[in-house]
Design a protein around this motif. Structure first.
Motif, PDB file in Angstrom:
ATOM      1  N   SER A  98     -26.028   9.727  -5.134  1.00 30.99           N
ATOM      2  CA  SER A  98     -26.910   9.737  -6.305  1.00 30.99           C
ATOM      3  C   SER A  98     -26.490   8.733  -7.369  1.00 30.99           C
ATOM      4  O   SER A  98     -27.240   8.522  -8.330  1.00 30.99           O
ATOM      5  CB  SER A  98     -26.924  11.138  -6.934  1.00 30.99           C
ATOM      6  OG  SER A  98     -25.695  11.405  -7.630  1.00 30.99           O
ATOM      7  N   ARG A 145     -26.105   5.866  -9.723  1.00 29.41           N
ATOM      8  CA  ARG A 145     -26.984   4.762 -10.079  1.00 29.41           C
ATOM      9  C   ARG A 145     -26.172   3.524 -10.417  1.00 29.41           C
ATOM     10  O   ARG A 145     -24.954   3.610 -10.628  1.00 29.41           O
ATOM     11  CB  ARG A 145     -27.868   5.200 -11.255  1.00 29.41           C
ATOM     12  CG  ARG A 145     -28.757   6.395 -10.897  1.00 29.41           C
ATOM     13  CD  ARG A 145     -29.575   6.892 -12.065  1.00 29.41           C
ATOM     14  NE  ARG A 145     -28.806   7.698 -13.010  1.00 29.41           N
ATOM     15  CZ  ARG A 145     -28.560   9.002 -12.865  1.00 29.41           C
ATOM     16  NH1 ARG A 145     -28.979   9.650 -11.789  1.00 29.41           N
ATOM     17  NH2 ARG A 145     -27.875   9.658 -13.777  1.00 29.41           N
ATOM     18  N   ALA A 177     -31.726  12.768 -12.133  1.00 27.14           N
ATOM     19  CA  ALA A 177     -32.058  11.887 -13.255  1.00 27.14           C
ATOM     20  C   ALA A 177     -32.575  12.669 -14.453  1.00 27.14           C
ATOM     21  O   ALA A 177     -32.403  12.239 -15.603  1.00 27.14           O
ATOM     22  CB  ALA A 177     -33.092  10.857 -12.805  1.00 27.14           C
TER      23      ALA A 177
END
Length: 671
Positions: free
Chosen positions: A132, A134, A142
Motif C-alpha cells: 500500500s 505510496r 487512503a
C-alpha cells in the motif's frame, strides 16, 4: 558439576508519592524534549526475543489452540469489519483500527502454533499493507487521515519481520517514518493518537537499532511534543473518585474530550509503558521512573483484586462490582511485557502473570467464542441491564461477539500469544531470562552466538515446580536468569538435583552461570502459601501464587441472540447463592482457614468444571447483601457480625480465570 551463582536485586525507583491535583485538559509537552541525539537513546535492560524463539507447550499450547479454534481463527469469515471489504485489504469498508488490531494478535498466534492456515490469513493483511505504500511514503487506506492505526500496523510488521526475515519491512518503515516526519507539522496528532503516541516509539526504536538513522529520533521528538505527557498527568492526578459522563463532559454525543481520554481505561493501559519508553528514547530520568507513581496511584484509587484497575469505560473507583474492559487487560499485559524488558524489574513480571492468569481468561467463555466487554471481580449476574458503569452501556457484561462495542472484538487476540512470546528474554551479559513462567520450549542465541534449546516443563501457575531441561547446549558458559516472584518467600533452586549455594530471595532475579551440557536440569520450586489481602470496605480477597481465587457458583447460560458460527450472545445467571462472608481466625494466620485440593490439569483449565485447583473455607451467608443496580452491592463493611441462627457452610473457591460468575471480594464475618 561446578557453577557460579550470582544473586542480585535490580534497583527500584525512589520512594513513591501520591499527589492530587487539577486535571490537565490539553496535551502537555514532556518535561524535556531535546533534539535528535543518539546519546539520548537507551537500550532496554533485557531484549525481547524474535517471534518464534519461544514455542508454547503443555497447557499453554492447548489454550492457544482453543483460541485458534475460537473467534481468532474464524472472525474474518463472518465479521464485516474484518471481511474482504476491509479497507486494510483494499476494500471500501472499515479503514481505521480494527484490521491492524486483529493482525496484531492473529500474526503471533499463527507463528507460535506454526499453523499454515492462520499464517495465510495473516499474510494477506501483511502483503496488502506492504504494497500500500505510496510514492511519498504514506501507507494504509487512503481515506485514513489519522496516525493512530498506522502505529498499530507497524507493531505487527515488527513481529512479522522477526519471524520471517522479510527484507521489505525495514525499508518500508524507514520510508514511512520519513514521510510522517515531513507531515506532522501540518497534520498533527489528534484525539486517540495524542494519548497513545508512544506506541509508535516501539517501531521507531526497533528500526533505529537496525539503521541508526538519526531522523528517527527527530520523529520521536515530534511525537513527544504533540502527545500527552502522562508523567505530568499522574503527578497531578485528578481522578481520585469514580468518574461519570457528566463529570467528564461527555454529553449525549459522547464527545471524546481530553479529560475523558485521560481517564479512559485502555489509554491508561497503554500509558503504563509510555513515560519509560520516552525516557529511554529522548526523555529524562523522571520519565523513566514515572511508572512507579502510575502504579501506586492506580492501585490506590481504582485498584481491583484481579490485578487491574477499574475502567468501565473510564475510571470507576475500587468497588469490586465495577468493571474493566478486555481491551485494557490485553494492553496492560503488553505494557508489562515491555516494561520488564525496558527496566529489568521483576515487579513487572509479577504484575504480568497476575492479570494474564486471572483477568484475561475470566472475560472469555471456555471456548473463546464469546467474550465480555466489561468483567467484574464480584460478578454474580451477566445480563443486558442498567448497571453502575461509569460510562458504558447495558450490554457491556454479556458474553458474546461484540457486546457494547466491537473494539475488543478486534483487539482481544494479542493477550495469550504475546504473553507466550515474552516468556523468555535475552540479557545483555549473553544470557537468557525466564521472565514469566508457563510450559514452553526456547531456542535462542547466547554468549558467543550459539543457539541453545531449553525445555520448560511445568503446570505453573496451578502447581509449584518448574523444570528447565537443556536440550541443546552451547560451548561457552552463559547465565540463566530466573525471576523470583515477590510472593515466593520460600523459593528453592536445584541444579541436577543438588541445592544451589544460596537460597533465592523474593522479588529478585536469581542467576546461575555455567557451561551447560545436554540433559542439565534446573528445578525452581515456588511454594504457594494462601494469602488474604485487604480491599474495598475492609473486604478481603484470596490469592495463592499468581492466582486469585473466587467463589465457585453454579452457572446457567441462556442464549440471547444467534450469531454466525458459534459466536452467539449469552446471559449467565447463578443457580446457587453468592452472598457469603468468610469465617477467618481472629488471632491471625487467616491462611490456616483454607484447605487446598489439587485436581487434574488435563481439561479446559479456565472453566468452572476444569479448574485444576480448589480452596475450601468456611463461610456464612449474609442475606442483607443483595443486588444493587443489577450487580452485587458493595461488600458490607467488615467485620460483619454473624447473623443470628446462621450456620457455617463449606465454600469452594476456584481460580478467578475459571469462574465466569464469582465473588472475589468477601466480607469477613466474626462470631
Amino acid at each position: 558439576m561446578s557453577f557460579r551463582l550470582i544473586h542480585y536485586v535490580l534497583p527500584l525507583a525512589a520512594a513513591l508519592v501520591s499527589l492530587r491535583g487539577e486535571c490537565q485538559t490539553a496535551p502537555a509537552t514532556p518535561a524535556a524534549t531535546p533534539g535528535a541525539r543518539p546519546e539520548a537513546f537507551r537500550p532496554g535492560a533485557f531484549q525481547a526475543l524474535p517471534l518464534g524463539a519461544v514455542k508454547p507447550e503443555g497447557w499453554l499450547k492447548r489454550q492457544l489452540v482453543i483460541q485458534a479454534n475460537g473467534l481468532t481463527g474464524h472472525l474474518e469469515e463472518f465479521w464485516p469489519d474484518l471481511g474482504p471489504n476491509s479497507a486494510w485489504l483494499g476494500g471500501s469498508g472499515e479503514g481505521w483500527e480494527r484490521g491492524p488490531y486483529y493482525l496484531d494478535g492473529l500474526l503471533p498466534l499463527a507463528y507460535l502454533l506454526d499453523d499454515a492456515q492462520l499464517k495465510a490469513k495473516a499474510q494477506k493483511w501483511v502483503d496488502w499493507t506492504l504494497q500500500s505504500q505510496r510514492p511519498d511514503g504514506g501507507i494504509g487506506p487512503a481515506k485514513n487521515q489519522d496516525w493512530w492505526p498506522n502505529m498499530l500496523v507497524l507493531k505487527s510488521l515488527m513481529q512479522y519481520q522477526e519471524a520471517t526475515g522479510d527484507q521489505r519491512v525495514v525499508p518500508f518503515m524507514e520510508k514511512y517514518f520519513a514521510y510522517q516526519n515531513s507531515q506532522m507539522d501540518k497534520i498533527p496528532l489528534k484525539e486517540w493518537a495524542i494519548f497513545r503516541w508512544a506506541e509508535e516509539l516501539l517501531p521507531i526504536r526497533w528500526t533505529y537499532q537496525k539503521t541508526k538513522n538519526p531522523q528517527l529520533l527527530e520523529l520521536a521528538n515530534k511525537l513527544a511534543k504533540q502527545g500527552f505527557n502522562w508523567e505530568q498527568g499522574f503527578a497531578k492526578f485528578p481522578f481520585t473518585e469514580a468518574t461519570n459522563s457528566e463529570g467528564l463532559g461527555l454529553g449525549t454525543n459522547y464527545n471524546n474530550n481530553n479529560l475523558a481520554l485521560q481517564a479512559h481505561g485502555v489509554n491508561n493501559a497503554m500509558a503504563l509503558k509510555m513515560p519509560v519508553l520516552w525516557g529511554m528514547t529522548g526523555g529524562t530520568e523522571a520519565d523513566r521512573k514515572a511508572i512507579y507513581r502510575q502504579l501506586e496511584t492506580l492501585d490506590q484509587y481504582h485498584g481491583l483484586p484481579n490485578g487491574m484497575y477499574s475502567g468501565d469505560e473510564h475510571f470507576a473507583g475500587r468497588n469490586p462490582s465495577q468493571g474493566v474492559e478486555l481491551c485494557a487487560v490485553v494492553e496492560a499485559q503488553f505494557s508489562y511485557e515491555q516494561l520488564l524488558a525496558l527496566l529489568g524489574d521483576p515487579l513487572f513480571g509479577d504484575r504480568l502473570e497476575k492479570i494474564t492468569y486471572n483477568a484475561l481468561p475470566a472475560t472469555f467463555d471456555a471456548t473463546m467464542w464469546a467474550h465480555q466487554y466489561d468483567q467484574q471481580p464480584n460478578q454474580v449476574l451477566v445480563s443486558k441491564a442498567k448497571r453502575q458503569w461509569s460510562t458504558n452501556g447495558d450490554e457491556s457484561n454479556l458474553f458474546g461477539l461484540e457486546p457494547h462495542f466491537g473494539c475488543c472484538t478486534a483487539n482481544m487476540h494479542q493477550g495469550w500469544p504475546k504473553f507466550a512470546s515474552h516468556l523468555w528474554m535475552a540479557s545483555p551479559d549473553g544470557g537468557l531470562v525466564a521472565a514469566a513462567y508457563a510450559p514452553s520450549r526456547l531456542s535462542a542465541a547466547v554468549r558467543g552466538g550459539e543457539t541453545v534449546t531449553i525445555r520448560e516443563e511445568t503446570e505453573y501457575p496451578f502447581r509449584e515446580t518448574i523444570r528447565f531441561v537443556v536440550e541443546k547446549p552451547a560451548k561457552a558458559a552463559f547465565p540463566l536468569h530466573l525471576r523470583i516472584p515477590a510472593w515466593a518467600t520460600k523459593a528453592a533452586v536445584t541444579v541436577n538435583g543438588k541445592p544451589a549455594a544460596k537460597a533465592p530471595q523474593a522479588g529478585t532475579f536469581y542467576v546461575l552461570e555455567q557451561a551447560w551440557k545436554k540433559g542439565d536440569v534446573v528445578e525452581l520450586r515456588l511454594p504457594m502459601d494462601v494469602r488474604v489481602l485487604p480491599g474495598f470496605n475492609q473486604s478481603v480477597s484470596v490469592e495463592r501464587g499468581p492466582l486469585v481465587y473466587a467463589l465457585k457458583l453454579s452457572e446457567q447460560w441462556t442464549k440471547l441472540r444467534d450469531r454466525p458460527n458459534q459466536a452467539d450472545d449469552y446471559e449467565v445467571r447463578a443457580t446457587t447463592p453468592w452472598n457469603y462472608g468468610l469465617l477467618l481466625p481472629t488471632g491471625g494466620a487467616p491462611a490456616s482457614a483454607f484447605q487446598v485440593k489439587e485436581k487434574p490439569t488435563t481439561g479446559v483449565l479456565f472453566s468452572p468444571e476444569g479448574a485444576p485447583i480448589e480452596l475450601q473455607v468456611k463461610g456464612i451467608r449474609l442475606p442483607e447483601w443483595q443486588l444493587v443496580n443489577n450487580s452485587a452491592g458493595p461488600p458490607p463493611a467488615s467485620p460483619v457480625v454473624q447473623p443470628a441462627g446462621a450456620k457455617p457452610e463449606t465454600l469452594t473457591l476456584i481460580p478467578y480465570g475459571s469462574a465466569k460468575l464469582r465473588v472475589t471480594s468477601f466480607p469477613v464475618v466474626r462470631p
